[in-house]
Design an enzyme around this catalytic site. Sequence first.
Site, PDB file in Angstrom:
ATOM      1  N   CYS A  85       0.853  -1.192   0.000  1.00 15.11           N
ATOM      2  CA  CYS A  85       0.000   0.000   0.000  1.00 15.11           C
ATOM      3  C   CYS A  85       0.886   1.238   0.000  1.00 15.11           C
ATOM      4  O   CYS A  85       1.713   1.428   0.902  1.00 15.11           O
ATOM      5  CB  CYS A  85      -0.909  -0.007   1.223  1.00 15.11           C
ATOM      6  N   CYS A 110       0.597   3.377   3.188  1.00 11.95           N
ATOM      7  CA  CYS A 110       1.248   2.726   4.330  1.00 11.95           C
ATOM      8  C   CYS A 110       2.768   2.899   4.227  1.00 11.95           C
ATOM      9  O   CYS A 110       3.443   3.117   5.238  1.00 11.95           O
ATOM     10  CB  CYS A 110       0.869   1.252   4.407  1.00 11.95           C
ATOM     11  N   HIS A 128      -4.675   1.450   8.303  1.00 12.81           N
ATOM     12  CA  HIS A 128      -5.089   1.136   6.931  1.00 12.81           C
ATOM     13  C   HIS A 128      -6.584   0.820   6.890  1.00 12.81           C
ATOM     14  O   HIS A 128      -7.019  -0.231   7.356  1.00 12.81           O
ATOM     15  CB  HIS A 128      -4.287  -0.033   6.347  1.00 12.81           C
ATOM     16  N   HIS A 188      -6.244   3.303   0.255  1.00  7.58           N
ATOM     17  CA  HIS A 188      -6.064   3.597   1.683  1.00  7.58           C
ATOM     18  C   HIS A 188      -6.769   4.935   1.868  1.00  7.58           C
ATOM     19  O   HIS A 188      -6.365   5.930   1.247  1.00  7.58           O
ATOM     20  CB  HIS A 188      -4.559   3.671   2.001  1.00  7.58           C
ATOM     21  N   HIS A 240      -8.299   8.439   2.220  1.00  9.90           N
ATOM     22  CA  HIS A 240      -7.644   9.745   2.344  1.00  9.90           C
ATOM     23  C   HIS A 240      -8.611  10.825   1.909  1.00  9.90           C
ATOM     24  O   HIS A 240      -9.500  10.580   1.092  1.00  9.90           O
ATOM     25  CB  HIS A 240      -6.363   9.798   1.495  1.00  9.90           C
ATOM     26  N   HIS A 263      -8.794  14.553   0.239  1.00  9.64           N
ATOM     27  CA  HIS A 263      -8.117  15.620  -0.492  1.00  9.64           C
ATOM     28  C   HIS A 263      -8.608  16.953   0.067  1.00  9.64           C
ATOM     29  O   HIS A 263      -9.816  17.137   0.253  1.00  9.64           O
ATOM     30  CB  HIS A 263      -8.508  15.581  -1.976  1.00  9.64           C
TER      31      HIS A 263
HETATM   32  P1  AMP Z   1      -7.370   9.069  -5.280  1.00  9.46           P
HETATM   33  O1  AMP Z   1      -7.479   9.062  -6.765  1.00  9.46           O
HETATM   34  O2  AMP Z   1      -8.524   9.749  -4.589  1.00  9.46           O
HETATM   35  O3  AMP Z   1      -7.096   7.675  -4.735  1.00  9.46           O
HETATM   36  O4  AMP Z   1      -6.137   9.974  -4.921  1.00  9.46           O
HETATM   37  C1  AMP Z   1      -4.827   9.521  -4.830  1.00  9.46           C
HETATM   38  C2  AMP Z   1      -3.946  10.728  -4.864  1.00  9.46           C
HETATM   39  O5  AMP Z   1      -2.668  10.376  -4.413  1.00  9.46           O
HETATM   40  C3  AMP Z   1      -3.797  11.344  -6.254  1.00  9.46           C
HETATM   41  O6  AMP Z   1      -4.271  12.690  -6.241  1.00  9.46           O
HETATM   42  C4  AMP Z   1      -2.279  11.269  -6.506  1.00  9.46           C
HETATM   43  O7  AMP Z   1      -1.777  12.396  -7.176  1.00  9.46           O
HETATM   44  C5  AMP Z   1      -1.739  11.169  -5.090  1.00  9.46           C
HETATM   45  N1  AMP Z   1      -0.431  10.507  -4.972  1.00  9.46           N
HETATM   46  C6  AMP Z   1      -0.029   9.362  -5.587  1.00  9.46           C
HETATM   47  N2  AMP Z   1       1.225   9.053  -5.193  1.00  9.46           N
HETATM   48  C7  AMP Z   1       1.618  10.032  -4.333  1.00  9.46           C
HETATM   49  C8  AMP Z   1       2.832  10.277  -3.602  1.00  9.46           C
HETATM   50  N3  AMP Z   1       3.892   9.457  -3.671  1.00  9.46           N
HETATM   51  N4  AMP Z   1       2.883  11.391  -2.826  1.00  9.46           N
HETATM   52  C9  AMP Z   1       1.835  12.226  -2.765  1.00  9.46           C
HETATM   53  N5  AMP Z   1       0.670  12.041  -3.394  1.00  9.46           N
HETATM   54  C10 AMP Z   1       0.562  10.961  -4.191  1.00  9.46           C
HETATM   55 ZN    ZN Z   2      -2.405   1.454   3.615  1.00  6.85          ZN
END
Ligand code: AMP
Ligand code: ZN
Length: 112
Positions: free
Chosen positions: A3, A6, A45, A96, A98, A100
């Site tokens: 993940c 994670c 998680h 996981h 989150h 925004h």
């Molecule tokens: P979602 O599409 O809602 O699952 O959002 C996942 C978000 O994680 C996207 O906006 C990506 O740009 C962001 N993301 C992916 N990898 C990373 C990373 N290594 N660091 C920061 N953000 C990331």
């Molecule tokens: Zn996770």
Amino acid sequence: MDCLFCKIINGEIPSNKIYEDEKIIAFYDINPEAKIHFLVVPKTHICCADKIDGSNSHLIAYIFEKIPELAKKSGITNGYRIINNCGEDSCQSVKHIHFHVLGGEKLPEHIR
Ligand code: AMP
Ligand code: ZN
């Protein structure tokens, strides 16, 4: 577990961190969709909003208590949008949970 978030939480993958405590981490999105765009993530998680229940909802409440402080800390002064994608049709890409947080500029009125 394979993940991405994670791995960010346990330090295997670097992130541009805004805030961290024992329950949550907040870091800037790697592909920002607004002038200010960060993610708030519980350290536990939980795959998605579909799996919020009585055992973990305190973490979600805690995230929403923290968001005003984190928004201010990130430089947001005039409102923000909170987005959560849940499951395939929403295009959730990291499984996981989150949230925004987007702001720092006038956002488009409608999103799909
Ligand atoms: P979602 O599409 O809602 O699952 O959002 C996942 C978000 O994680 C996207 O906006 C990506 O740009 C962001 N993301 C992916 N990898 C990373 C990373 N290594 N660091 C920061 N953000 C990331
Ligand atoms: Zn996770």
